[in-house]
Design an enzyme around this catalytic site. Structure first.
Site, PDB file in Angstrom:
ATOM      1  CB  SER A   1     -16.946 -12.009  -7.113  1.00 44.68           C
ATOM      2  OG  SER A   1     -17.235 -13.230  -6.464  1.00 44.68           O
TER       3      SER A   1
ATOM      4  CG  HIS B   1     -32.580  10.135   9.170  1.00 45.77           C
ATOM      5  ND1 HIS B   1     -32.075  10.271  10.436  1.00 45.77           N
ATOM      6  CD2 HIS B   1     -33.268  11.281   8.916  1.00 45.77           C
ATOM      7  CE1 HIS B   1     -32.439  11.436  10.939  1.00 45.77           C
ATOM      8  NE2 HIS B   1     -33.155  12.074  10.036  1.00 45.77           N
TER       9      HIS B   1
ATOM     10  CB  SER C   1      20.144   7.678  23.727  1.00 48.40           C
ATOM     11  OG  SER C   1      21.216   6.926  24.233  1.00 48.40           O
TER      12      SER C   1
ATOM     13  CE1 TYR D   1      -3.414  -2.687   0.184  1.00 48.89           C
ATOM     14  CE2 TYR D   1      -2.913  -2.981   2.501  1.00 48.89           C
ATOM     15  CZ  TYR D   1      -3.590  -3.370   1.368  1.00 48.89           C
ATOM     16  OH  TYR D   1      -4.428  -4.452   1.408  1.00 48.89           O
TER      17      TYR D   1
END
Length: 471
Positions: A281, A151, A104, A13
């Site tokens: 698919s 909605h 460090s 990716y």
């Protein structure tokens, strides 16, 4: 194939740039640049560090013997000191002054700040590319009526372009947040084991002005105008929270957009890009799944969850510092950047090839337009002498009847039903005259134009090129 686990963020990716930025080469080279900057500042401020030693260190920034460092770390159990040792092997005349006065966190923390700053700047460009793609899309479809949803139920009409500006506005909010984070990033500098600069008081014989000048020189060399005013051994981990919160915000916006696209693709109104030979698919050959939008959502969930690591770390620092942040930060911070990079690359790909099935959009609008137009029809009926309350009741009962027929799969004609009521004083043909979808999109085209005029200066120099991704 390999016999060892490989993160999908790196193998599938993230971009080459982001992979290089968080590579071990870039990290250790940045450590060495910090050691060079420290040595140079100490030389210029009169400490026993020669110009020749600085030059030798600078000449061997890229000459990293990882095997030597690994063997030394196995022996001393300390990664920074192992790399001090390996650096000294290739720059022997300077071996004795590497890391002089430092702890460090001088290299680890300052290097992290540099990498995060550069990563954010890169992501800014990637974010602008998505905004640029959406800007072109919104301009193209700014006046194309489409059914609005509240909605996820049919509501008033909007336009396809106006909906895209909602996505853009979220992304612009992320851009503002990103710019704020970058603008306000500060350098740690070289502050000592507990942030007191005690070692440099000793080296500079109490000359605090030289300590301040040393930190100014080092921070300027790495492009920072300020150091944190006070610190413990590390830079404040609140910075990590701020950074990952910014990346999480980008994920939230991209998730919202991608999820909307998934819903619209279900209704066949909008589709993400689908290549000629792409397989939807393994079993259902006809499928055109919105797999890139789904992947954006999937990665975004990961990034939003990853962002929780930073506040948990920032809240448990234990006085001047504790080391239980180290292993977490080694994973959560780079992966946050790689994930944000992956999300934006996918978002570029989707927005660059987003397709609108205009006939289906129009059909959906026409199907619901009689219901949407009923308020206008009521006003027209009043103009023809009708009673507003009586007309409202007629519309209500006829609409409920039409909806019931629609759900039953029967034929229905709301306008014909309304026209049968003489109270309207209108024929069906007269009612159809107010069925132009453009009459019901309000100020959408104007809103899009005004919004894009604000966006244009930001994207003027952005190349709108499709990002190629290994999917």
């Amino acid at each position: 194939m390999t016999d060892k686990y490989e993160s999908p963020l790196s193998s599938r990716y993230a971009s080459d740039y982001m992979l290089r930025l968080f590579s071990m080469d870039t990290r250790i080279q940045t450590w060495r640049k910090l050691w060079v900057a420290l040595a140079r500042a100490e030389h210029e401020l009169g400490l026993p560090v020669s110009a020749e030693q600085v030059a030798e260190l600078e000449a061997h920034i890229d000459d990293i013997d990882y095997a030597c460092a690994a063997a030394r770390e196995k022996e001393v159990r300390h990664d920074v000191m192992a790399h001090v040792y390996a650096y000294g092997k290739v720059a022997p005349s300077a071996a004795g002054i590497i890391h002089l006065g430092a702890t460090s966190c001088y290299v680890t923390d300052n290097a992290d700040i540099v990498l995060y700053r550069d990563g954010l700047k890169y992501l800014r460009g990637e974010l602008l590319k998505v905004i640029a793609n959406l800007s072109a899309f919104a301009e193209t479809y700014k006046a194309t009526p489409t059914l609005g949803y509240t909605h996820y139920q049919p509501a008033q009409l909007v336009t396809v372009g106006k909906r895209a500006t909602l996505w853009m506005q979220d992304l612009l909010s992320d851009l503002e947040e990103l710019d704020f984070v970058v603008k306000n990033m500060k350098f740690l500098g070289c502050r000592g084991t507990t942030g007191t600069e005690a070692s440099f008081l000793e080296l500079f014989a109490g000359d605090t002005a030289k300590i301040d000048e040393m930190n100014r020189k080092i921070s300027t060399e790495f492009g920072f105008s300020k150091c944190f005013s006070v610190c413990g051994q590390t830079y404040p981990r609140k910075l990590d929270s701020r950074i990952l919160n910014c990346l999480s915000s980008i994920a939230q916006s991209c998730y919202r957009m991608a999820n909307d696209i998934r819903l619209l693709q279900h209704d066949r109104q909008v589709e993400e890009p689908f290549e000629k030979n792409q397989i939807g698919s393994s079993a259902m050959a006809y499928k055109r799944n919105p797999m890139r939008s789904e992947r954006i959502c999937s990665l975004s969930r990961y990034l939003m969850a990853d962002a929780m690591n930073a506040p948990m770390t920032a809240s448990t620092q234990w006085l001047e510092r504790t080391l239980d942040d180290s292993a977490n930060r080694r994973i959560s911070m780079p992966e946050g950047f790689l994930c944000a990079d992956a999300i934006l690359r996918l978002a570029q790909n989707v927005t660059n090839g987003l397709h609108v099935n205009e006939k289906i959009v129009e059909k959906t609008v026409r199907e619901y337009l009689p219901f949407i137009a009923t308020e206008n029809l009521m006003m027209e009926g009043v103009k023809h002498g009708g009673d507003r309350q009586q007309l409202h009741e007629i519309i209500r009962t006829c609409s409920m009847d039409a909806t019931a027929k629609m759900k039953a799969g029967e034929r229905w004609d709301l306008l014909a039903d309304l026209a049968e009521h003489s109270e309207f004083g209108m024929s069906k043909a007269e009612m159809e005259a107010v069925m132009d979808p453009a009459l019901y999109t309000g100020r959408c085209p104007e809103q899009v134009t005004a919004f894009l005029s604000q966006v244009q200066p930001l994207i003027a120099d952005v190349a709108q090129t499709e990002t190629q991704i290994n999917l």
